[in-house]
Design a protein around this motif. Structure first.
Motif, PDB file in Angstrom:
ATOM      1  N   THR A 276       0.850  -1.186   0.000  1.00  0.00           N
ATOM      2  CA  THR A 276       0.000   0.000   0.000  1.00  0.00           C
ATOM      3  C   THR A 276       0.886   1.237   0.000  1.00  0.00           C
ATOM      4  O   THR A 276       2.020   1.219   0.479  1.00  0.00           O
ATOM      5  N   LEU A 277       0.360   2.333  -0.547  1.00  0.00           N
ATOM      6  CA  LEU A 277       1.110   3.580  -0.634  1.00  0.00           C
ATOM      7  C   LEU A 277       0.191   4.716  -0.246  1.00  0.00           C
ATOM      8  O   LEU A 277      -0.944   4.802  -0.722  1.00  0.00           O
ATOM      9  N   SER A 278       0.698   5.600   0.632  1.00  0.00           N
ATOM     10  CA  SER A 278      -0.097   6.736   1.098  1.00  0.00           C
ATOM     11  C   SER A 278       0.754   7.988   1.071  1.00  0.00           C
ATOM     12  O   SER A 278       1.972   7.951   1.315  1.00  0.00           O
ATOM     13  N   GLY A 279       0.119   9.115   0.766  1.00  0.00           N
ATOM     14  CA  GLY A 279       0.781  10.412   0.890  1.00  0.00           C
ATOM     15  C   GLY A 279       0.509  10.986   2.268  1.00  0.00           C
ATOM     16  O   GLY A 279      -0.610  10.895   2.779  1.00  0.00           O
ATOM     17  N   VAL A 280       1.555  11.576   2.866  1.00  0.00           N
ATOM     18  CA  VAL A 280       1.448  12.060   4.233  1.00  0.00           C
ATOM     19  C   VAL A 280       1.865  13.523   4.270  1.00  0.00           C
ATOM     20  O   VAL A 280       2.901  13.904   3.720  1.00  0.00           O
ATOM     21  N   VAL A 281       1.055  14.331   4.919  1.00  0.00           N
ATOM     22  CA  VAL A 281       1.376  15.743   5.175  1.00  0.00           C
ATOM     23  C   VAL A 281       1.160  15.979   6.661  1.00  0.00           C
ATOM     24  O   VAL A 281       0.135  15.567   7.217  1.00  0.00           O
ATOM     25  N   GLY A 282       2.160  16.637   7.318  1.00  0.00           N
ATOM     26  CA  GLY A 282       2.045  16.862   8.743  1.00  0.00           C
ATOM     27  C   GLY A 282       2.550  18.219   9.160  1.00  0.00           C
ATOM     28  O   GLY A 282       3.332  18.859   8.439  1.00  0.00           O
ATOM     29  N   GLY A 283       2.104  18.677  10.303  1.00  0.00           N
ATOM     30  CA  GLY A 283       2.574  19.951  10.854  1.00  0.00           C
ATOM     31  C   GLY A 283       2.554  19.883  12.368  1.00  0.00           C
ATOM     32  O   GLY A 283       1.640  19.277  12.957  1.00  0.00           O
ATOM     33  N   ASP A 284       3.567  20.506  13.020  1.00  0.00           N
ATOM     34  CA  ASP A 284       3.658  20.515  14.477  1.00  0.00           C
ATOM     35  C   ASP A 284       3.906  21.946  14.954  1.00  0.00           C
ATOM     36  O   ASP A 284       4.601  22.727  14.295  1.00  0.00           O
ATOM     37  N   TYR A 285       3.355  22.244  16.127  1.00  0.00           N
ATOM     38  CA  TYR A 285       3.503  23.585  16.716  1.00  0.00           C
ATOM     39  C   TYR A 285       3.821  23.413  18.195  1.00  0.00           C
ATOM     40  O   TYR A 285       3.179  22.612  18.889  1.00  0.00           O
ATOM     41  N   VAL A 286       4.840  24.181  18.715  1.00  0.00           N
ATOM     42  CA  VAL A 286       5.242  24.122  20.121  1.00  0.00           C
ATOM     43  C   VAL A 286       5.328  25.556  20.647  1.00  0.00           C
ATOM     44  O   VAL A 286       5.857  26.440  19.972  1.00  0.00           O
ATOM     45  N   ASN A 287       4.800  25.748  21.875  1.00  0.00           N
ATOM     46  CA  ASN A 287       4.843  27.088  22.488  1.00  0.00           C
ATOM     47  C   ASN A 287       5.079  26.920  23.984  1.00  0.00           C
ATOM     48  O   ASN A 287       4.322  26.222  24.662  1.00  0.00           O
ATOM     49  N   TYR A 288       6.175  27.550  24.492  1.00  0.00           N
ATOM     50  CA  TYR A 288       6.456  27.581  25.932  1.00  0.00           C
ATOM     51  C   TYR A 288       5.631  28.711  26.530  1.00  0.00           C
ATOM     52  O   TYR A 288       5.937  29.897  26.355  1.00  0.00           O
ATOM     53  N   ILE A 289       4.554  28.359  27.175  1.00  0.00           N
ATOM     54  CA  ILE A 289       3.621  29.378  27.642  1.00  0.00           C
ATOM     55  C   ILE A 289       3.945  29.876  29.060  1.00  0.00           C
ATOM     56  O   ILE A 289       3.236  30.709  29.604  1.00  0.00           O
ATOM     57  N   GLY A 290       5.029  29.331  29.653  1.00  0.00           N
ATOM     58  CA  GLY A 290       5.406  29.764  31.010  1.00  0.00           C
ATOM     59  C   GLY A 290       6.682  30.587  30.964  1.00  0.00           C
ATOM     60  O   GLY A 290       6.765  31.639  30.332  1.00  0.00           O
ATOM     61  N   ASP A 291       7.760  30.062  31.573  1.00  0.00           N
ATOM     62  CA  ASP A 291       9.033  30.742  31.597  1.00  0.00           C
ATOM     63  C   ASP A 291       9.671  30.745  30.225  1.00  0.00           C
ATOM     64  O   ASP A 291       9.254  30.016  29.326  1.00  0.00           O
ATOM     65  N   GLU A 292      10.741  31.538  30.091  1.00  0.00           N
ATOM     66  CA  GLU A 292      11.521  31.518  28.866  1.00  0.00           C
ATOM     67  C   GLU A 292      12.132  30.137  28.693  1.00  0.00           C
ATOM     68  O   GLU A 292      12.599  29.525  29.662  1.00  0.00           O
ATOM     69  N   PRO A 293      12.115  29.579  27.482  1.00  0.00           N
ATOM     70  CA  PRO A 293      12.637  28.221  27.282  1.00  0.00           C
ATOM     71  C   PRO A 293      14.134  28.123  27.520  1.00  0.00           C
ATOM     72  O   PRO A 293      14.654  27.069  27.815  1.00  0.00           O
ATOM     73  N   GLY A 294      14.839  29.212  27.410  1.00  0.00           N
ATOM     74  CA  GLY A 294      16.284  29.187  27.598  1.00  0.00           C
ATOM     75  C   GLY A 294      16.920  30.378  26.901  1.00  0.00           C
ATOM     76  O   GLY A 294      16.273  31.067  26.097  1.00  0.00           O
ATOM     77  N   ILE A 295      18.157  30.609  27.220  1.00  0.00           N
ATOM     78  CA  ILE A 295      18.836  31.748  26.619  1.00  0.00           C
ATOM     79  C   ILE A 295      18.971  31.511  25.127  1.00  0.00           C
ATOM     80  O   ILE A 295      19.489  30.482  24.680  1.00  0.00           O
ATOM     81  N   GLY A 296      18.499  32.482  24.339  1.00  0.00           N
ATOM     82  CA  GLY A 296      18.616  32.400  22.891  1.00  0.00           C
ATOM     83  C   GLY A 296      17.687  31.430  22.228  1.00  0.00           C
ATOM     84  O   GLY A 296      17.824  31.181  21.030  1.00  0.00           O
ATOM     85  N   VAL A 297      16.756  30.860  22.959  1.00  0.00           N
ATOM     86  CA  VAL A 297      15.801  29.898  22.385  1.00  0.00           C
ATOM     87  C   VAL A 297      14.458  30.593  22.196  1.00  0.00           C
ATOM     88  O   VAL A 297      13.938  31.179  23.154  1.00  0.00           O
TER      89      VAL A 297
END
Length: 594
Positions: A276-297
């Motif tokens: 079988t063969l399928s086409g795949v499209v994906g997307g991901d989203y990340v958000n640090y909604i609390g403290d800063e994730p790190g210096i320069g990040v």
């Protein structure tokens, strides 16, 4: 034979085929009305429509496998502890994450295509099955309609028989008082009247059973029913009926479509071995909604992907071969059942044709029997009036006539039902053929177009509303005919007007008896009986003298028997009028005196 498509009921026009089974009036329900009510309220038909709706939905289920599958995921997470290599200066959160995945099947080895073709074939089979069920229900409706007409006509015959035998018993008692008959004759008349009342009770019970069957099938009580219209032209031979049935019978069509769908399932089973063969499209989203994730990040980020996914089966433990064998066996079963259905269709068509032809011959034979028995009864009554026949012979002649009339009515009912059963066997008793589609509650094509191509995930929430009619209250309101029997017996035992001729319910189908030509001159007289007891003729004349006006008695003796004649009358019509004026309680026979 050529039968145009469209409406069978447009062909069913003209005079009634079975006039003896009830005359139609403007207010009477017709056979078409009964079929329309059956089509609208039958629980059997409504249930079968729901089965077809389920088959329509199976097409959408199969088509859904070829459509994109879209899914999203969202989450909020926070790290509680970290140790070892996982210790970083990155924030512990909370972290909002989300993703979207789209999967589009590109190749499935033919499994999806064959599943859709099989679903469509099963829809065709479901439509044919619905037509077959319609034919079954309509044939049952026609049968119950004709049963009610038959049993009402038979009830009328038995009621009239009770009236005739009641008058006969009165006349027998009068003749006994005049000395012409014995107590034995009275006992014979009384016994025959009691037997006739028992037959009347049975006729009432049979009519009640038929009316309950009508209520069950049609969904309403039978009121006044019109005579059924004539059937359309039917095949002239059994072979012609068989050929039409093979081409049009919906049960055979359904069996063929089911076998075709099973063949599609076999081809779909082979797809389990293919990649079988399928086409795949994906997307991901990340958000640090609390403290800063790190210096320069950065606080948030998005990632998208596109690609192809293939699955290549190498070994599945023998499951594909087992599924193929299973599908082959199911196909073989349906192919064998198709042959069995074909045999059944052939047998039903030929049996219905033979039954119809036999019923037509039975109508002719019973018609001849009714005519002969009417003549025999007239002759027996006339011979009884001159003393050459006994009371029991008259009673037997009356019973023979009643039996032949009942058989004629039954034969006409059987012929009509057999003819409709032949139409059913030939696949010509569906709603389309009967012209009932204008009032259909269920549009098969409309529902298919609405359901099979639906892409929405949010349909199908409509709750089913029951369309079939409950008959509980109608059944409770039905009259109890057997309870009414004693009152009916009392009514027919009371003095009444002269009863109609015993053959009245079937007179419309009987040839008019030939009458001797009446002369324009010469004397006519009426004979009121033959008596062995001295003084009996004179006593009877004294009883009727006030009703015959200035006419004179004529006493003709032959051995120990004296006949009483009254006359003269100018014509046969005048003599017959004099007999009618005397009433049915006095035997009267017009005679030409040359």
């Amino acid at each position: 034979m050529h039968l145009a498509g469209g409406s069978l009921l447009r062909l069913l026009a003209g005079a009634a085929l079975i006039a003896a089974l009830g005359a139609g009036t403007a207010a009477a329900d017709t056979l078409r009305d009964a079929l329309a009510a059956t089509y609208a309220t039958s629980p059997t038909l409504n249930a079968q429509r729901e089965v077809l709706k389920g088959s329509d939905a199976s097409v959408a289920l199969a088509a859904a496998q070829a459509r994109p599958q879209i899914a999203a995921q969202v989450g909020v997470n926070r790290d509680l502890t970290r140790s070892g290599v996982l210790v970083t200066n990155r924030s512990k959160g909370p972290i909002l994450s989300g993703g979207l995945d789209v999967n589009l099947p590109l190749f499935a080895g033919g499994r999806i295509r064959n599943a859709m073709d099989a679903a469509r074939a099963r829809v065709e089979a479901g439509r044919a099955a619905l037509r077959a069920v319609e034919g079954d229900v309509f044939a049952e409706a026609v049968e119950t309609y004709m049963d009610v007409l038959r049993d009402r006509a038979v009830l009328d015959l038995n009621q009239n028989q009770v009236r005739v035998l009641t008058e006969n018993l009165r006349a027998t008692k009068q003749l006994y008082e005049a000395g012409d008959l014995t107590r034995t004759d009275i006992a014979q008349s009384d016994a025959r009247l009691s037997s006739s009342k028992a037959q009347l009770a049975l006729a009432q019970s049979r009519l009640s059973v038929s009316e309950e069957s009508y209520l069950r099938v049609v969904g309403k009580r039978p009121e006044a029913l019109a005579s059924p219209p004539p059937l359309p032209p039917l095949p002239a031979t059994a072979n012609e009926a068989t050929r039409i049935a093979i081409a049009r019978n919906p049960r055979l069509t359904a069996a063929l479509q089911q076998a075709r769908a099973a063949g599609m399932d076999v081809r779909g089973a082979f797809a389990d071995r293919l990649p079988t063969l399928s086409g795949v499209v994906g997307g991901d989203y990340v958000n640090y909604i609390g403290d800063e994730p790190g210096i320069g990040v950065p606080r948030s980020g998005v990632q998208t992907t596109v690609g192809l996914t293939t699955r290549i089966p190498l070994y599945q433990g023998g499951a594909p071969a087992a599924r193929i064998r299973q599908a082959r066996a199911a196909e073989g079963q349906l192919l064998e059942q198709t042959v069995a259905t074909e045999r059944l269709v052939v047998a039903n068509a030929r049996s219905a044709f033979v039954s119809y032809q036999a019923s037509l011959k039975a109508i002719q034979s019973n018609q001849d029997a009714v005519t002969a028995n009417e003549l025999a009864l007239r002759g027996t009554r006339a011979e009884r009036s001159v003393g050459s026949r006994t009371v029991i012979e008259v009673l037997n002649a009356q019973q023979e006539l009643l039996g032949s009339q009942v058989q004629l009515i039954a034969a006409r009912r059987d012929a009509y039902v057999a003819g409709f059963r032949l139409l059913q066997a030939m696949g010509m008793a569906s709603s389309e053929e009967l012209g009932l589609k204008g009032g259909a509650l269920y549009d098969a094509l409309g529902n298919y177009d609405k359901v099979a191509g639906d892409w929405s995930d949010w349909g199908g929430a409509e709750k089913h509303q029951v369309r079939s009619t409950s008959t509980v209250k109608l059944a409770e309101a039905a009259p109890d005919r057997l309870i009414e029997t004693p009152r009916l017996a009392e009514a027919v035992s009371a003095p009444a007007k002269p009863p109609p001729p015993l053959s009245a319910p079937v007179a419309a189908n009987l040839p008019a008896p030939s009458k001797p030509a009446s002369g324009s001159s010469g004397g006519w007289a009426i004979q009121l009986g033959a008596f062995a007891r001295p003084g009996a003729p004179q006593a009877l004349f004294a009883k009727v003298a006030s009703r015959v006006g200035a006419k004179e008695p004529i006493y003709l003796s032959a051995g120990r028997v004296t006949r009483l004649l009254i006359g003269p009358y100018a014509s046969r019509a005048e003599a017959e009028g004099a007999c009618r004026s005397l009433g049915a309680s006095i035997p009267c026979l017009p005679l030409r005196r040359d």
